[in-house]
Design a protein around this motif. Structure first.
Motif, PDB file in Angstrom:
ATOM      1  N   GLU A  74       0.820  -0.548  -0.543  1.00 52.29           N
ATOM      2  CA  GLU A  74      -0.411   0.552   0.026  1.00 52.29           C
ATOM      3  C   GLU A  74       1.109   1.740  -0.406  1.00 52.29           C
ATOM      4  O   GLU A  74       0.601   2.301  -0.436  1.00 52.29           O
ATOM      5  CB  GLU A  74      -1.042  -0.099   1.101  1.00 52.29           C
ATOM      6  CG  GLU A  74      -2.020   0.958   0.652  1.00 52.29           C
ATOM      7  CD  GLU A  74      -3.273   0.810   2.065  1.00 52.29           C
ATOM      8  OE1 GLU A  74      -3.919   1.921   2.370  1.00 52.29           O
ATOM      9  OE2 GLU A  74      -3.364  -0.214   2.416  1.00 52.29           O
ATOM     10  N   ARG A  78       0.644   4.309  -2.569  1.00 48.09           N
ATOM     11  CA  ARG A  78       0.207   5.121  -2.311  1.00 48.09           C
ATOM     12  C   ARG A  78       1.894   6.190  -3.972  1.00 48.09           C
ATOM     13  O   ARG A  78       1.425   7.414  -4.077  1.00 48.09           O
ATOM     14  CB  ARG A  78       0.407   5.815  -1.598  1.00 48.09           C
ATOM     15  CG  ARG A  78       0.616   6.996  -0.568  1.00 48.09           C
ATOM     16  CD  ARG A  78       0.317   7.378   0.675  1.00 48.09           C
ATOM     17  NE  ARG A  78      -0.934   6.763   1.662  1.00 48.09           N
ATOM     18  CZ  ARG A  78      -0.759   5.245   1.996  1.00 48.09           C
ATOM     19  NH1 ARG A  78       0.947   4.997   2.493  1.00 48.09           N
ATOM     20  NH2 ARG A  78      -1.469   5.145   2.391  1.00 48.09           N
ATOM     21  N   TRP A 116      -5.729  -6.163  -1.141  1.00 52.11           N
ATOM     22  CA  TRP A 116      -6.921  -6.112  -1.051  1.00 52.11           C
ATOM     23  C   TRP A 116      -7.456  -7.336  -1.319  1.00 52.11           C
ATOM     24  O   TRP A 116      -8.137  -7.433  -2.345  1.00 52.11           O
ATOM     25  CB  TRP A 116      -6.792  -4.393  -1.386  1.00 52.11           C
ATOM     26  CG  TRP A 116      -6.520  -3.642  -0.831  1.00 52.11           C
ATOM     27  CD1 TRP A 116      -5.391  -3.680  -0.155  1.00 52.11           C
ATOM     28  CD2 TRP A 116      -6.161  -1.938  -1.769  1.00 52.11           C
ATOM     29  NE1 TRP A 116      -4.694  -2.371   0.088  1.00 52.11           N
ATOM     30  CE2 TRP A 116      -5.171  -1.051  -0.693  1.00 52.11           C
ATOM     31  CE3 TRP A 116      -6.600  -1.483  -2.844  1.00 52.11           C
ATOM     32  CZ2 TRP A 116      -4.539  -0.244  -1.067  1.00 52.11           C
ATOM     33  CZ3 TRP A 116      -6.163  -0.221  -3.359  1.00 52.11           C
ATOM     34  CH2 TRP A 116      -5.062   0.555  -2.353  1.00 52.11           C
ATOM     35  N   ARG A 141     -15.378   0.577  -3.512  1.00 51.47           N
ATOM     36  CA  ARG A 141     -14.859   1.177  -3.059  1.00 51.47           C
ATOM     37  C   ARG A 141     -13.253   0.970  -2.741  1.00 51.47           C
ATOM     38  O   ARG A 141     -12.868   2.433  -2.587  1.00 51.47           O
ATOM     39  CB  ARG A 141     -14.886  -0.037  -1.741  1.00 51.47           C
ATOM     40  CG  ARG A 141     -15.828  -0.060   0.005  1.00 51.47           C
ATOM     41  CD  ARG A 141     -16.237  -1.435   0.725  1.00 51.47           C
ATOM     42  NE  ARG A 141     -16.172  -2.680   0.051  1.00 51.47           N
ATOM     43  CZ  ARG A 141     -16.809  -3.624  -0.519  1.00 51.47           C
ATOM     44  NH1 ARG A 141     -18.224  -2.678  -0.105  1.00 51.47           N
ATOM     45  NH2 ARG A 141     -16.673  -4.177  -0.916  1.00 51.47           N
ATOM     46  N   ARG A 144     -12.852   5.316  -4.840  1.00 51.62           N
ATOM     47  CA  ARG A 144     -12.704   5.880  -3.319  1.00 51.62           C
ATOM     48  C   ARG A 144     -11.248   5.784  -3.337  1.00 51.62           C
ATOM     49  O   ARG A 144     -10.750   6.381  -2.679  1.00 51.62           O
ATOM     50  CB  ARG A 144     -13.778   5.721  -2.941  1.00 51.62           C
ATOM     51  CG  ARG A 144     -15.295   5.799  -3.443  1.00 51.62           C
ATOM     52  CD  ARG A 144     -16.275   6.328  -2.546  1.00 51.62           C
ATOM     53  NE  ARG A 144     -16.843   4.928  -1.699  1.00 51.62           N
ATOM     54  CZ  ARG A 144     -17.363   4.268  -1.699  1.00 51.62           C
ATOM     55  NH1 ARG A 144     -17.827   4.115  -2.603  1.00 51.62           N
ATOM     56  NH2 ARG A 144     -17.753   2.618  -0.951  1.00 51.62           N
ATOM     57  N   ARG A 145     -10.658   4.067  -2.302  1.00 46.57           N
ATOM     58  CA  ARG A 145      -9.428   4.025  -2.245  1.00 46.57           C
ATOM     59  C   ARG A 145      -8.219   4.858  -2.535  1.00 46.57           C
ATOM     60  O   ARG A 145      -7.506   5.711  -2.536  1.00 46.57           O
ATOM     61  CB  ARG A 145      -9.214   2.988  -1.341  1.00 46.57           C
ATOM     62  CG  ARG A 145      -8.336   2.720  -0.871  1.00 46.57           C
ATOM     63  CD  ARG A 145      -8.347   1.722  -0.359  1.00 46.57           C
ATOM     64  NE  ARG A 145      -7.448   0.709   0.996  1.00 46.57           N
ATOM     65  CZ  ARG A 145      -7.176  -0.337   1.514  1.00 46.57           C
ATOM     66  NH1 ARG A 145      -8.245  -1.071   1.511  1.00 46.57           N
ATOM     67  NH2 ARG A 145      -6.721  -0.260   2.137  1.00 46.57           N
ATOM     68  N   ARG A 148      -8.909   8.286  -3.587  1.00 44.30           N
ATOM     69  CA  ARG A 148      -7.847   9.482  -1.803  1.00 44.30           C
ATOM     70  C   ARG A 148      -6.179   8.338  -1.691  1.00 44.30           C
ATOM     71  O   ARG A 148      -5.846   9.735  -1.993  1.00 44.30           O
ATOM     72  CB  ARG A 148      -8.044   8.409  -0.889  1.00 44.30           C
ATOM     73  CG  ARG A 148      -9.811   8.857  -0.298  1.00 44.30           C
ATOM     74  CD  ARG A 148      -9.997   8.439   0.943  1.00 44.30           C
ATOM     75  NE  ARG A 148      -9.783   7.250   1.083  1.00 44.30           N
ATOM     76  CZ  ARG A 148     -10.811   6.267   0.924  1.00 44.30           C
ATOM     77  NH1 ARG A 148     -12.712   6.355   0.494  1.00 44.30           N
ATOM     78  NH2 ARG A 148     -11.256   5.052   1.437  1.00 44.30           N
TER      79      ARG A 148
END
Length: 154
Positions: A74, A78, A116, A141, A144-145, A148
């Motif tokens: 993750e 990111r 995930w 979901r 959206r993640r 973000r």
């Protein structure tokens, strides 16, 4: 369903001490999951759950290698999404992600490493990545993640 149940187990173990498979089954029922003793036993084995001392008792926990893999995947995702321009579109139960040439594989690898449970799988080309989902709710979901993650500084 198994992936969603495994995610629920991870979340439960992070929130509170669960000492037995019976407690785990009851906690999963509270979240709407119905699982037999055999299913819970398989889940414990598949996730490689270990027992640690927590709140003065022995309780289930994720093994450090699994926590590290999820975190590092993750974190990598990111950083990539913060550094690369990306477009995300929906097509059925797929997210179609477009980015710079040569970058799709790195994003797919980071997504796979994040593990995930909502993600059924991914396929990457040069600048396009397809991410498959078992249902519409999972797709929404993760969409959206991902959005973000694109907004957060690496």
């Amino acid at each position: 369903m198994k992936q969603l149940r495994h995610r629920a187990i991870r979340d439960l173990l992070a929130q509170r001490a669960i000492r037995t498979q019976q407690e785990l089954a009851a906690a999963l029922r509270e979240r709407g999951f119905r699982a037999t003793q055999a299913t819970i036993s398989r889940d414990v084995a598949e996730l490689g759950l270990i027992k640690i001392s927590r709140e003065g008792t022995q309780a289930y926990a994720l093994p450090p290698r699994l926590i590290e893999a999820e975190t590092s995947g993750e974190d990598r995702l990111r950083k990539l999404l913060a550094d690369l321009p990306i477009e995300i579109h929906e097509s059925g139960l797929l997210l179609v992600m477009r980015t710079l040439p040569g970058s799709a594989h790195a994003i797919a690898a980071a997504l796979d490493r994040a593990r995930w449970p909502e993600v059924a799988g991914s396929i990457a080309g040069d600048d396009t990545l397809f991410v498959a989902f078992p249902d519409r709710g999972s797709l929404q979901r993760i969409r959206r993640r991902l959005l973000r993650l694109t907004e957060q500084p690496g």
